[in-house]
Design an enzyme around this catalytic site. Structure first.
Site, PDB file in Angstrom:
ATOM      1  CE  LYS A 169      37.483  44.440  44.683  1.00  0.00           C
ATOM      2  NZ  LYS A 169      37.633  43.582  45.842  1.00  0.00           N
ATOM      3  CE  LYS A 171      45.116  42.833  43.679  1.00  0.00           C
ATOM      4  NZ  LYS A 171      45.329  41.419  43.608  1.00  0.00           N
ATOM      5  CB  THR A 189      41.713  43.937  46.081  1.00  0.00           C
ATOM      6  OG1 THR A 189      42.689  42.900  46.119  1.00  0.00           O
ATOM      7  CG2 THR A 189      42.092  44.942  44.993  1.00  0.00           C
TER       8      THR A 189
HETATM    9  P1  NAD Z   1      34.920  36.047  49.019  1.00  0.00           P
HETATM   10  O1  NAD Z   1      33.658  36.718  48.633  1.00  0.00           O
HETATM   11  O2  NAD Z   1      35.096  34.586  48.798  1.00  0.00           O
HETATM   12  O3  NAD Z   1      35.255  36.335  50.574  1.00  0.00           O
HETATM   13  C1  NAD Z   1      34.865  37.514  51.261  1.00  0.00           C
HETATM   14  C2  NAD Z   1      34.212  37.055  52.554  1.00  0.00           C
HETATM   15  O4  NAD Z   1      33.892  38.181  53.369  1.00  0.00           O
HETATM   16  C3  NAD Z   1      32.895  36.305  52.324  1.00  0.00           C
HETATM   17  O5  NAD Z   1      33.013  34.990  52.828  1.00  0.00           O
HETATM   18  C4  NAD Z   1      31.856  37.130  53.071  1.00  0.00           C
HETATM   19  O6  NAD Z   1      30.848  36.343  53.664  1.00  0.00           O
HETATM   20  C5  NAD Z   1      32.730  37.811  54.087  1.00  0.00           C
HETATM   21  N1  NAD Z   1      32.110  39.009  54.678  1.00  0.00           N
HETATM   22  C6  NAD Z   1      31.472  40.013  54.050  1.00  0.00           C
HETATM   23  N2  NAD Z   1      31.049  40.941  54.945  1.00  0.00           N
HETATM   24  C7  NAD Z   1      31.432  40.484  56.172  1.00  0.00           C
HETATM   25  C8  NAD Z   1      31.282  40.980  57.497  1.00  0.00           C
HETATM   26  N3  NAD Z   1      30.628  42.134  57.752  1.00  0.00           N
HETATM   27  N4  NAD Z   1      31.801  40.261  58.522  1.00  0.00           N
HETATM   28  C9  NAD Z   1      32.435  39.071  58.268  1.00  0.00           C
HETATM   29  N5  NAD Z   1      32.596  38.559  57.040  1.00  0.00           N
HETATM   30  C10 NAD Z   1      32.106  39.247  55.998  1.00  0.00           C
HETATM   31  O7  NAD Z   1      36.090  36.862  48.272  1.00  0.00           O
HETATM   32  P2  NAD Z   1      37.625  36.417  48.071  1.00  0.00           P
HETATM   33  O8  NAD Z   1      37.784  35.811  46.737  1.00  0.00           O
HETATM   34  O9  NAD Z   1      38.083  35.703  49.301  1.00  0.00           O
HETATM   35  O10 NAD Z   1      38.297  37.859  48.006  1.00  0.00           O
HETATM   36  C11 NAD Z   1      38.501  38.659  49.173  1.00  0.00           C
HETATM   37  C12 NAD Z   1      39.282  39.887  48.771  1.00  0.00           C
HETATM   38  O11 NAD Z   1      40.529  39.481  48.179  1.00  0.00           O
HETATM   39  C13 NAD Z   1      38.583  40.748  47.713  1.00  0.00           C
HETATM   40  O12 NAD Z   1      38.817  42.101  48.034  1.00  0.00           O
HETATM   41  C14 NAD Z   1      39.248  40.329  46.411  1.00  0.00           C
HETATM   42  O13 NAD Z   1      39.225  41.355  45.436  1.00  0.00           O
HETATM   43  C15 NAD Z   1      40.656  40.052  46.887  1.00  0.00           C
HETATM   44  N6  NAD Z   1      41.412  39.095  46.033  1.00  0.00           N
HETATM   45  C16 NAD Z   1      40.818  37.970  45.560  1.00  0.00           C
HETATM   46  C17 NAD Z   1      41.562  37.098  44.764  1.00  0.00           C
HETATM   47  C18 NAD Z   1      40.942  35.831  44.223  1.00  0.00           C
HETATM   48  O14 NAD Z   1      41.551  35.219  43.326  1.00  0.00           O
HETATM   49  N7  NAD Z   1      39.794  35.388  44.731  1.00  0.00           N
HETATM   50  C19 NAD Z   1      42.904  37.375  44.468  1.00  0.00           C
HETATM   51  C20 NAD Z   1      43.495  38.534  45.016  1.00  0.00           C
HETATM   52  C21 NAD Z   1      42.723  39.390  45.800  1.00  0.00           C
END
Ligand code: NAD
Length: 296
Positions: free
Chosen positions: A243, A168, A93
Site C-alpha cells: 500500500k 511517511k 496513511t
Molecule cells: P483497520 O482496517 O484495522 O482500521 C480502519 C477502521 O476504519 C476499521 O475498523 C473500519 O471499520 C473503520 N472505518 C472505515 N470506514 C469508516 C467510516 N466511514 N466511519 C467509521 N469508521 C470507518 O486499519 P488499521 O490497521 O487500523 O490502519 C488504519 C490506518 O493506519 C491505515 O491508513 C493504515 O495504512 C495505517 N497504518 C497501519 C499500520 C498497521 O500496522 N496496521 C501502521 C501504520 C499505519
C-alpha cells in the site's frame, strides 16, 4: 482534559484512542463495525451512533481510516457538525493529494487541520511509542502536538498540509527498497557459501548497515526478534508495505519525480502479494527472491 472524537477504531485507532483515555482525556468514538465499538467501550471510550454524533462537542477530532476515499467521505460528512474552533487531525496513511483535499475541506469550514500519519505498527499503537509525522500550519501543530504526544514517542512537524504523508511514504519507500536489497544480498551470500551470521556481522557494522537489516533482518538467527524467526508472521505485513509503495508511486507520478527503484520495489511486492503472501511479513520477500520467482 480535552474532549476528543475518534473515528476509526480498528487495529491502530482502537489502541490509540484508548491511550488518549489513559492520558485523562474524554474520548467519544465511532466505527462502522459494532464489535469494535464494544471493545472501545470496554477501554473507557464513549461510543456514538455516527461520526457526526461523535464530533458534536469535540475540541479535537481524530480519524484513523483505511484510505484517502474514506477520509474524504468522513471529513465531508462530519465537518458541518464539528464545533467552531475545533482541530481536525487525520492519522491514516493516505495519498498526498487526498490529504491536501481533506485540509481544504476543513479550511472551507474555517477549521484548522493536520495530517499526522504514524509509524510503529500495532505494537507502537498499543504502547504509545509511535512516531507521528505531521503536516499543517504552525498554529495547528502547536494546538495538536500535546494530544498527539499521548499516542507516541516522537511527534515531528514536517511542514505544511500534506507534508506528514509525504514524509511517511518517502520513509517507507526507503524501507521497501532496503529490504529487497538486503534480501538479495543474503540470497547471493547463500550461493557464495557465506553464512547468514557472517554477512550480518560484517554488513551491520559496515557501509551496508541500515535499520531494515539490524531490526527486521530477513533471515532467522542474527536478530532474534525479527519476523524471520517466527515463520514471517507480521510484524509489518506485505499488504501494508505494498500500500505504502503504491502511494509513493502515485505521489512520484503526480510530482514528476523519478523513482525507478521505488517502482521496481512496488512491482516486486505486487507479484509477491498476487501469489498469496499479502499477510506475511514484508521480510518474507527473501523467500520469493531465493526460489527465483522474483526474477520474472
Ligand atoms: P483497520 O482496517 O484495522 O482500521 C480502519 C477502521 O476504519 C476499521 O475498523 C473500519 O471499520 C473503520 N472505518 C472505515 N470506514 C469508516 C467510516 N466511514 N466511519 C467509521 N469508521 C470507518 O486499519 P488499521 O490497521 O487500523 O490502519 C488504519 C490506518 O493506519 C491505515 O491508513 C493504515 O495504512 C495505517 N497504518 C497501519 C499500520 C498497521 O500496522 N496496521 C501502521 C501504520 C499505519
Amino acid at each position: 482534559m480535552t474532549t476528543i472524537a475518534f473515528i476509526g477504531l480498528g487495529n491502530m485507532g482502537g489502541p490509540m484512542a484508548a491511550n488518549l483515555v489513559q492520558a485523562g482525556h474524554q474520548v467519544v468514538g465511532f466505527d462502522v463495525v459494532p464489535a469494535l465499538c464494544e471493545t472501545a467501550r470496554a477501554a473507557g471510550i464513549a461510543v456514538a451512533g455516527s461520526g457526526s454524533e461523535a464530533v458534536a462537542g469535540a475540541e479535537v477530532v481524530i480519524t484513523m481510516l483505511p484510505a484517502g476515499k474514506h477520509v474524504l467521505q468522513v471529513w465531508s460528512e462530519i465537518v458541518p457538525a464539528v464545533p467552531a474552533g475545533a482541530l481536525l487531525v487525520d492519522c491514516s496513511t493516505i495519498d498526498v493529494d487526498s490529504a491536501r483535499r481533506a485540509h481544504a475541506v476543513a479550511a472551507a469550514a474555517g477549521l484548522m487541520s493536520l495530517d499526522a500519519p504514524v509509524s510503529g505498527g500495532t505494537v507502537g499503537a498499543k504502547g504509545a511509542t509511535l512516531t507521528l509525522m505531521v503536516g499543517g500550519s504552525p498554529d495547528a501543530f502547536a494546538r495538536g502536538e500535546p494530544i498527539l504526544a499521548k499516542m507516541g514517542r516522537r511527534v515531528v512537524h514536517c511542514g505544511e498540509a500534506g507534508a506528514g504523508q509525504a514524509a511517511k511514504i518517502c520513509n517507507n519507500m526507503i524501507l521497501g527498497i532496503s529490504m529487497i536489497g538486503i534480501s538479495e544480498a543474503f540470497v547471493l551470500a547463500e550461493k557464495l557459501g557465506l553464512s547468514h551470521q557472517a554477512l550480518f556481522d560484517v554488513a551491520s557494522t559496515s557501509s551496508g548497515s541500515c535499520w531494515a537489516l539490524t531490526t527486521h533482518c530477513p533471515v532467522p538467527g542474527p536478530v532474534p526478534t525479527s519476523a524471520a524467526n517466527s515463520d514471517y508472521r507480521p510484524g509489518f505485513a506485505t499488504d501494508l508495505m505494498l500500500k505504502d509503495l503504491r502511494l509513493s508511486q502515485e505521489a512520484a507520478r503526480s510530482a514528476g519525480a523519478a523513482t525507478p527503484l521505488g517502482a521496481a520495489a512496488a512491482a516486486l511486492y505486487g507479484r509477491f502479494q498476487e501469489e498469496g503472501h499479502g499477510g506475511e511479513d514484508y521480510s518474507a520477500i527473501v523467500r520469493f527472491l531465493r526460489d527465483g520467482r522474483g526474477l520474472a
